[in-house]
Design a protein around this motif. Sequence first.
Motif: not given
Length: 354
Positions: A134, A172, A178, A184-185, A187-188, A191, A225-226, A229
Motif C-alpha cells: 500500500n 470497483y 484498487y 481510496e486510491y 480520492a487520493m 487530491n 461519494d467523492l 467527501k
Amino acid sequence: MKSVAFAVGLLATGGTAFAAPASALNYPTNSTRPGLNSLMKLNDGRYFGTAASTVHFNDSKWLSVLQDSDMFGSMTPENSQKWEATEPERGVFDFAAADLNVQKAQEAGQMVRCHTLIWYNALPDWITSQTWTNETLIAVMENHIKEVVTHFKGQCYSWDVVNEAVNDDGSYRETIWYNTIGPEYIAMAYNMVAKYDPDAKLYYNDYGIEFINNKTLGAIALVKDLKEKGVKVDGVGIQGHYPVVLAPSYEDQVEVLQRFADLGVEVATTELDVFVEIPEKVEQVEMQTAIYADSVRACVDVPACVGVTVWGFYDPYSWVPGTVPGYGNADLFWANWTAKPAYDAIVNALLPKE
Ligand code: G3I
C-alpha cells in the motif's frame, strides 16, 4: 435496459477503408464546408475537439486538418501522456511526445484535454511486474502525479485523472491500484492532482456509461461519494465509443449527461467514435450518421455539457480496426479524405435553428 457489452474487449481481424458514396462531400477541398468547432462555439461556447497521436504528425494533410481551429478547438493526446509513455522506467520521465502533442495544440490555439494519469492500462512493466505494498504504491503514484502534473501545469484545460475505474456491474474494477491500495486510491489521486495543479479541471472518464445501466449507476455513486467527501472532481467524461449495433439514443445520452451534471460537475463526451461492421454497408453508415448527430445534439441540449471530442477523425488512423474484431470506419473521414454523411449531420445538428 441495454446491456453494455463494450466491443473494445473483442479481438480484431482489422478493417478495410472503402470508397465513399458519391453523395458525401469532400473536405477540405470544399472550402464552403463549415468547421465543426466554429459551429459548436455558436452553441454557448462549447468546443469540438479530437484526440491525436504524434505518430501521424508527419502526415501533412492530416496535420493540417488537426490544426485547423475552425475544425477542432481542443486536442487530447491519444497516448503520449499515459504512464507507459511518460515514466517508462521508475523515476525516468520522458515528455518528448507529449510536449509535441501540446505544442501542436498551442500552435493552433487549441486547448488540451490531458489524458490520463491513473488507469489499469498503458502501464509500464516496472509497475505491473512487481508486488507493491500500500505505502510503496501510494508513493509511486504520488511521485508520478507530481512530476507529470507539474510538467504540464498551466497547459491542461482538464485532466482525466482516473480512467475506467468501474466494472459493468457497478463495482470497483479490480486494478493494481484498487487491489493494492483499496478504493481510496481514487480520492487520493484527485487530491494529489489538485495539489500540483489547482487550476486544471479534474475529470472522471469512462466508457459504457452513456445509458442508464449498472455501470453508470456505479459511476454516479462514485462521483457522488467523492463530491460528498469534498474531493475536487470538476467533470465527468462519457467516452462515447459506440458500435452502431449498441449505441445509446439521444434520450439516453441526455439523461446520463444530466444525471452526472446534477452531481455538480460539468460533463463532456470525450472519445466519440462510431464503428461499423466491415465490409461497410450503407445501412450501417446511415446508422452511424444518426448516432454521431444524436451524440453532438445531446451535448448541446444539456447546459452542463461543455464539448464533444472525437477519438480521431481519419479512418486509417483509428484504434478500432486493431482492437475490435470485424469493425472499423469509425471516424468522420474515409481513407480518401471524403467526409462521411455523419459530418454533414453534425453540421445540421449545430446550425442555429431559424
Ligand atoms: O508505441 C508502441 C510502439 O513502439 C510498438 O512498436 C507498438 C507495437 O507494440 O505499440 C505501440 O504502442 C501502442 C500505442 O497504442 C501507440 O500506438 C500500444 O501497443 C497500444 O496498446 C496503444 O493503444 C491505445 C490504447 O488506448 C491503449 O493505450 C490506442 O492507440 C488508443 O486509441 C486507446 O485509447 C483509449 C483511451 O486512452 C481510453 N479510452 C479507450 C480508448 C480506446 O481503447
